[in-house]
Design an enzyme around this catalytic site. Sequence first.
Site, PDB file in Angstrom:
ATOM      1  N   CYS A   1      -3.196  32.929  10.930  1.00 25.42           N
ATOM      2  CA  CYS A   1      -2.931  33.530  12.238  1.00 25.42           C
ATOM      3  C   CYS A   1      -2.535  32.476  13.268  1.00 25.42           C
ATOM      4  O   CYS A   1      -3.296  32.169  14.202  1.00 25.42           O
ATOM      5  CB  CYS A   1      -4.163  34.280  12.705  1.00 25.42           C
ATOM      6  SG  CYS A   1      -4.555  35.588  11.556  1.00 25.42           S
TER       7      CYS A   1
ATOM      8  N   ARG B   1       2.003  19.789   6.824  1.00 27.89           N
ATOM      9  CA  ARG B   1       3.067  18.936   7.359  1.00 27.89           C
ATOM     10  C   ARG B   1       4.112  19.698   8.194  1.00 27.89           C
ATOM     11  O   ARG B   1       4.485  19.245   9.279  1.00 27.89           O
ATOM     12  CB  ARG B   1       3.742  18.135   6.242  1.00 27.89           C
ATOM     13  CG  ARG B   1       2.759  17.254   5.438  1.00 27.89           C
ATOM     14  CD  ARG B   1       3.443  16.303   4.479  1.00 27.89           C
ATOM     15  NE  ARG B   1       4.065  15.211   5.182  1.00 27.89           N
ATOM     16  CZ  ARG B   1       5.354  15.076   5.371  1.00 27.89           C
ATOM     17  NH1 ARG B   1       6.189  15.965   4.861  1.00 27.89           N
ATOM     18  NH2 ARG B   1       5.832  14.065   6.056  1.00 27.89           N
TER      19      ARG B   1
ATOM     20  N   ARG C   1       3.167   7.751  -0.165  1.00 22.35           N
ATOM     21  CA  ARG C   1       4.101   8.865  -0.370  1.00 22.35           C
ATOM     22  C   ARG C   1       5.241   8.536  -1.324  1.00 22.35           C
ATOM     23  O   ARG C   1       5.721   9.420  -2.032  1.00 22.35           O
ATOM     24  CB  ARG C   1       4.629   9.353   0.971  1.00 22.35           C
ATOM     25  CG  ARG C   1       6.021   8.931   1.344  1.00 22.35           C
ATOM     26  CD  ARG C   1       6.459   9.471   2.655  1.00 22.35           C
ATOM     27  NE  ARG C   1       5.560   9.146   3.722  1.00 22.35           N
ATOM     28  CZ  ARG C   1       5.106  10.038   4.614  1.00 22.35           C
ATOM     29  NH1 ARG C   1       5.500  11.279   4.553  1.00 22.35           N
ATOM     30  NH2 ARG C   1       4.298   9.664   5.570  1.00 22.35           N
TER      31      ARG C   1
ATOM     32  N   GLU D   1       0.823  -1.217   0.000  1.00 18.63           N
ATOM     33  CA  GLU D   1       0.000   0.000   0.000  1.00 18.63           C
ATOM     34  C   GLU D   1       0.858   1.268   0.000  1.00 18.63           C
ATOM     35  O   GLU D   1       0.778   2.069   0.928  1.00 18.63           O
ATOM     36  CB  GLU D   1      -0.883   0.027   1.257  1.00 18.63           C
ATOM     37  CG  GLU D   1      -1.787  -1.174   1.422  1.00 18.63           C
ATOM     38  CD  GLU D   1      -2.534  -1.218   2.757  1.00 18.63           C
ATOM     39  OE1 GLU D   1      -3.567  -1.882   2.837  1.00 18.63           O
ATOM     40  OE2 GLU D   1      -2.067  -0.565   3.731  1.00 18.63           O
TER      41      GLU D   1
ATOM     42  N   TYR E   1       4.048  18.349  11.922  1.00 14.21           N
ATOM     43  CA  TYR E   1       5.123  17.395  12.269  1.00 14.21           C
ATOM     44  C   TYR E   1       6.509  18.057  12.317  1.00 14.21           C
ATOM     45  O   TYR E   1       7.499  17.350  12.483  1.00 14.21           O
ATOM     46  CB  TYR E   1       5.233  16.283  11.214  1.00 14.21           C
ATOM     47  CG  TYR E   1       3.936  15.618  10.820  1.00 14.21           C
ATOM     48  CD1 TYR E   1       3.185  14.904  11.745  1.00 14.21           C
ATOM     49  CD2 TYR E   1       3.491  15.674   9.503  1.00 14.21           C
ATOM     50  CE1 TYR E   1       2.009  14.282  11.363  1.00 14.21           C
ATOM     51  CE2 TYR E   1       2.317  15.041   9.121  1.00 14.21           C
ATOM     52  CZ  TYR E   1       1.576  14.359  10.056  1.00 14.21           C
ATOM     53  OH  TYR E   1       0.422  13.734   9.683  1.00 14.21           O
TER      54      TYR E   1
HETATM   55  N1  LLP Z   1      -1.544   1.881   4.554  1.00 17.62           N
HETATM   56  C1  LLP Z   1      -2.086   2.282   5.720  1.00 17.62           C
HETATM   57  C2  LLP Z   1      -2.923   1.343   6.476  1.00 17.62           C
HETATM   58  C3  LLP Z   1      -1.799   3.558   6.208  1.00 17.62           C
HETATM   59  O1  LLP Z   1      -2.318   3.950   7.372  1.00 17.62           O
HETATM   60  C4  LLP Z   1      -0.970   4.429   5.463  1.00 17.62           C
HETATM   61  C5  LLP Z   1      -0.685   5.777   5.957  1.00 17.62           C
HETATM   62  C6  LLP Z   1      -0.462   3.970   4.225  1.00 17.62           C
HETATM   63  C7  LLP Z   1      -0.763   2.687   3.810  1.00 17.62           C
HETATM   64  C8  LLP Z   1       0.402   4.815   3.333  1.00 17.62           C
HETATM   65  O2  LLP Z   1       1.584   5.241   3.924  1.00 17.62           O
HETATM   66  P1  LLP Z   1       2.694   5.932   2.988  1.00 17.62           P
HETATM   67  O3  LLP Z   1       3.180   4.882   2.026  1.00 17.62           O
HETATM   68  O4  LLP Z   1       2.054   7.060   2.276  1.00 17.62           O
HETATM   69  O5  LLP Z   1       3.760   6.417   3.898  1.00 17.62           O
HETATM   70  N2  LLP Z   1       0.089  12.569   7.283  1.00 17.62           N
HETATM   71  C9  LLP Z   1       1.364  11.903   7.486  1.00 17.62           C
HETATM   72  C10 LLP Z   1       1.329  10.463   7.070  1.00 17.62           C
HETATM   73  C11 LLP Z   1       0.243   9.656   7.743  1.00 17.62           C
HETATM   74  C12 LLP Z   1       0.187   8.272   7.164  1.00 17.62           C
HETATM   75  C13 LLP Z   1      -1.029   7.557   7.605  1.00 17.62           C
HETATM   76  N3  LLP Z   1      -1.140   6.244   7.060  1.00 17.62           N
HETATM   77  C14 LLP Z   1       2.446  12.677   6.749  1.00 17.62           C
HETATM   78  O6  LLP Z   1       2.146  13.731   6.166  1.00 17.62           O
HETATM   79  O7  LLP Z   1       3.623  12.293   6.776  1.00 17.62           O
END
Ligand code: LLP
Length: 435
Positions: free
Chosen positions: A360, A315, A278, A275, A319
């Site tokens: 703000c 972000r 990013r 899955e 974070y």
């Molecule tokens: N699968 C599941 C069950 C997930 O919860 C997530 C991300 C992904 C796949 C995909 O993860 P990726 O490959 O995109 O890293 N808002 C945060 C990231 C939160 C991710 C939540 N779950 C950020 O901006 O870094």
Amino acid sequence: MSDRGFNYIKGRLCCDGVPVSNIAEKYGTPCYLYSSATLLDRLSDFQRAFAAHSPLICFSVKSLANLSILKLLAGKGCGFDVVSGGELYRVLRAGGDASKTVFAGVGKTAGEIEFALHHNVHMFNVESAGEMRLIAKLAAEKGCIADVAIRINPDIDAKTHKKTTTGRKENKFGIGLSKALEVASETTDMPSVNLCGLHVHLGSPIYSPDPYREGLKTLAGFVEKLRGKRIKITTINLGGGYCMSYTGEKVPPPESYAEALDPELNELKINLILEPGRHIAAPAGVLLARVIYRKENDDGKKFVIIDGAMNDLLRPALYGAFHRIWPAESRDKMPGVMKPGDDAAEGSDFEKVDIVGPVCESCDCMAKERPLPRVGEGDLLAIFDAGAYGYTMSSNYNGRTRAAEVLVCDQKPLLVGRRETYQDLVAREDLTKTA
Ligand code: LLP
């Protein structure tokens, strides 16, 4: 110079060969700009790295959810990872295949489960005993059998930012191994549920293959245990989190994850689901924003105030995330690697500035003390690697309209998401209800 992705050509930043300044001129700022070439290249690199295991790649919709982009990826055989009825709706609207879509999330409601059953999703990634029972009940009522995976919480520290780790036992996600055994056993009395998968997602971004290997070993052991209970697991889903480089430094490519997992996967001979979000989406998007003002405080600290803000890209505020930022047109070459705390290049006329938005909140700051060639009012800045968790996390805070989204396809910029209007901001509200 490549005309795929984001590159400076003669000092002008281009997206798939098109100068981004032309796009900003036409569609205004702030504006999310996506490269279809990068999206497709990153997807096919990922597919190639894991090809030996013929995985179902389920792009994580929460990272980038624009309909045109989902359609582009669906056209390349991509499936999807969704976490809500709304995301599933997007996939369907984009022409994505529900039978290649997996549904995760700790709080699926009855309505969402019914919606997913109706469209026959590939699999539910179940995160609690209560959810398993509800899926069984709703599937029985509908007269169908739901394929399910149990999302395991393996208590593995994937060394991510603490706000984005998901595989520790204190996190709300998944089910610990001993409880998972109970939940799995219960399913043997649930004829409307076919427990055929195990899922794990450890957090993101993860900069090493080791946690994945550890996660896979845990799942493999559990597959064996379930076999003892006459439950046959045919699919393992290793989730997302595959890293990409926000600084320009080298990071593990998809092959290194694949290589680390190969031995175990070869032995297991099992269907594989991945899955990524990013890894594919982040480098495929920039946020374009224009300098509105400059100002200096009494101590000489410099602020560059841009028209993009934390409501557009959350972000950095949420974070403390690092994004490379550089003028879209500059005689100064953007450094190949840019890191937090990097000093201005010696002898250059770079200056250290805080790049801030109009919202703000003091945390509405895209970069602090960032070395930058001198920029003036009206100059265009590119905030890089904003394709993932950029637009999807945007909001209307401070009465700000969401940005335009432009996708470059075959060197043509397409407006795939128009900028919101003031009318959009109030469209759902009903003034006639006021006394
Ligand atoms: N699968 C599941 C069950 C997930 O919860 C997530 C991300 C992904 C796949 C995909 O993860 P990726 O490959 O995109 O890293 N808002 C945060 C990231 C939160 C991710 C939540 N779950 C950020 O901006 O870094």
